[in-house]
Enzyme design. Structure first.
Site, mmCIF file in Angstrom:
data_model
loop_
_atom_site.group_PDB
_atom_site.id
_atom_site.type_symbol
_atom_site.label_atom_id
_atom_site.label_comp_id
_atom_site.label_asym_id
_atom_site.label_seq_id
_atom_site.Cartn_x
_atom_site.Cartn_y
_atom_site.Cartn_z
ATOM 1 N N SER A 47 1.116 -1.042 0.350
ATOM 2 C CA SER A 47 0.086 0.237 0.276
ATOM 3 C C SER A 47 0.806 1.620 0.351
ATOM 4 O O SER A 47 0.183 2.089 -0.370
ATOM 5 C CB SER A 47 -1.201 0.463 1.065
ATOM 6 O OG SER A 47 -2.069 -1.314 1.348
ATOM 7 N N GLY A 226 -2.995 3.474 -3.639
ATOM 8 C CA GLY A 226 -3.883 3.969 -4.956
ATOM 9 C C GLY A 226 -5.162 4.783 -5.154
ATOM 10 O O GLY A 226 -5.651 4.190 -3.904
ATOM 11 N N CYS A 251 -9.112 -2.608 3.252
ATOM 12 C CA CYS A 251 -9.181 -1.586 2.785
ATOM 13 C C CYS A 251 -9.096 -1.109 1.551
ATOM 14 O O CYS A 251 -10.385 -0.519 1.158
ATOM 15 C CB CYS A 251 -7.266 -1.337 2.330
ATOM 16 S SG CYS A 251 -6.300 0.129 3.139
ATOM 17 N N GLY A 295 -4.932 6.715 1.321
ATOM 18 C CA GLY A 295 -5.152 8.015 1.714
ATOM 19 C C GLY A 295 -6.703 8.188 -0.107
ATOM 20 O O GLY A 295 -7.018 9.383 -0.455
ATOM 21 N N HIS A 335 -6.705 -2.509 8.661
ATOM 22 C CA HIS A 335 -6.000 -4.129 7.916
ATOM 23 C C HIS A 335 -6.236 -4.810 9.282
ATOM 24 O O HIS A 335 -4.885 -4.146 10.469
ATOM 25 C CB HIS A 335 -4.028 -3.397 7.760
ATOM 26 C CG HIS A 335 -4.206 -2.414 6.920
ATOM 27 N ND1 HIS A 335 -3.993 -3.590 5.630
ATOM 28 C CD2 HIS A 335 -4.050 -1.304 6.212
ATOM 29 C CE1 HIS A 335 -3.373 -2.340 4.954
ATOM 30 N NE2 HIS A 335 -3.822 -0.912 4.802
ATOM 31 N N GLU A 337 -5.872 -7.928 10.032
ATOM 32 C CA GLU A 337 -3.896 -8.323 10.016
ATOM 33 C C GLU A 337 -2.913 -7.371 10.534
ATOM 34 O O GLU A 337 -1.842 -8.235 10.702
ATOM 35 C CB GLU A 337 -3.533 -8.712 8.768
ATOM 36 C CG GLU A 337 -3.193 -7.997 7.986
ATOM 37 C CD GLU A 337 -3.927 -6.930 7.128
ATOM 38 O OE1 GLU A 337 -3.155 -5.858 6.372
ATOM 39 O OE2 GLU A 337 -4.971 -6.801 7.286
#
Length: 362
Positions: A47, A226, A251, A295, A335, A337
């Site tokens: 990421s 992105g 995500c 982002g 996340h 994880e």
């Protein structure tokens, strides 16, 4: 003569420091993360592709690096910015310094800069394009930077995704999950293995029909780098999977599914990156501290009435999770994880397994 390096930002600000890692130029979107540990996991997190990473914690590298802590097949960041880099790490698992690790990966770093000042600038004005350089004046570097491609115009998913399918976990595991790889972290695969699943990781452009041919008990759409608005083909693939199998989006996968269900996405001023973000789970009312790295966020105004918001970020009210009211689809923006970060959110993998078990029992 002491070596010098520069970090030059697109607004004309520049910071002088000491080079480490590879002695090469790099450009990318400059972002910061508030995690105090887990720098190797951050360096290898897909990421962060296309970005220059600033660590807000001042001392980096004190426990070295080791193969056990990687989250992808190579270093993903374009450049690394720290206040102080440790040259003599001390840890029983440590195999190398951060300096050597980045040098071998061909990634430049800069130390000895005021990372607090950089972070305050990004928080006030938003993320900025930047470049690390060793052989230019600030003016030369700025002129070059202004000719380079911008982060938001580049689709990084094909660069970080698997080149071909590969398995993960015990072939005899009870449940089989196909992971659509937009930039998966290895710890997602480890977490699936812990809850009794084997995985097949497939490239980002795998058609929905090919995914279903693998006979999955569920599909996980992974995190990645992105702007989700650049991923129309992935969005069509995700839409074709809804109703055919349980789906868990994490995500970037969450943002893709948000677009499937009618939402748009928008760019956050400086993003959510770090290991200390509070999120409320609407199903239980509990607040969990989460690891985040994104982002962009989902705008809920256009969401289908069949979809409800399941998680909310308590700092800014942004959507952190979705749940379909009729189909077995769940998403989270953060996340679960960790790596790095708290393990508060491992329960979500159990929730995904329960979703698969429920569908299998019908």
């Amino acid at each position: 003569m002491t070596e010098k390096a520069l970090l030059v930002l697109e607004d004309g600000a520049w910071f002088e420091g000491k080079p480490f890692g590879a002695r090469t130029r790099a450009h990318g979107e400059v972002v910061f993360t508030t995690a105090m540990t887990g720098y190797q996991e951050a360096l290898t997190d897909p990421s962060f592709a296309g970005q220059i990473l600033v660590m807000t914690y001042p001392l980096i590298g004190n426990y070295g690096v080791c193969d056990a802590d990687v989250e992808s097949r190579h270093v993903q960041v374009r450049g690394f910015v720290v206040r102080e880099v440790c040259d003599e790490p001390s840890h029983w698992r440590g195999e190398a310094t951060v300096d050597r690790y980045l040098a071998e990966a061909g990634v430049p770093g800069i130390a000895g800069v005021d990372t607090r000042a950089i972070t305050r600038r990004l928080r006030s004005g938003g993320v900025l394009m930047g470049t690390i350089t060793f052989d230019e004046t600030p003016e030369e570097a700025l002129a070059r930077l202004r000719e380079m491609p911008r982060y938001e115009n580049t689709d990084f998913v094909p660069w970080v995704s698997a080149r071909r399918p590969y398995p993960w976990g015990d072939p005899a595991a009870r449940r089989h999950v196909v992971v659509l790889d937009l930039g998966v972290k290895y710890n997602i695969l480890r977490c699936l293995e812990r809850v009794g699943c084997r995985s097949t990781v497939v490239p980002w452009d795998t058609p929905a029909a090919d995914i279903m041919d693998l006979r999955p008990d569920g599909v996980l759409i992974s995190p990645g780098p992105g702007d989700p608005a650049l991923l129309d083909s992935v969005t069509k693939t995700a839409a074709a999977l809804v109703g055919k199998t349980p789906i868990f989006g994490i995500c970037l996968g969450h943002q893709v599914l948000g677009r499937v269900f009618g939402a748009t996405t928008f760019k956050l001023k400086f993003g959510h990156r770090g290991a200390n973000h509070p999120v409320r789970d609407a199903a239980t009312g509990r607040v969990h501290i989460t690891a985040q790295n994104h982002g962009y966020a989902v705008d809920g105004d256009g969401l289908s009435a069949d979809v409800e918001v399941s998680h909310v970020h308590l700092n800014d009210g942004t959507i952190e999770g979705l749940r379909h009211r009729r189909e077995p689809v769940m998403t989270i923006q953060y996340h679960s994880e960790a790596s790095p970060g708290p393990w508060d959110n491992m329960y979500l993998f159990d929730r995904f397994v329960a979703l698969m078990e429920e569908v299998a029992a019908r």
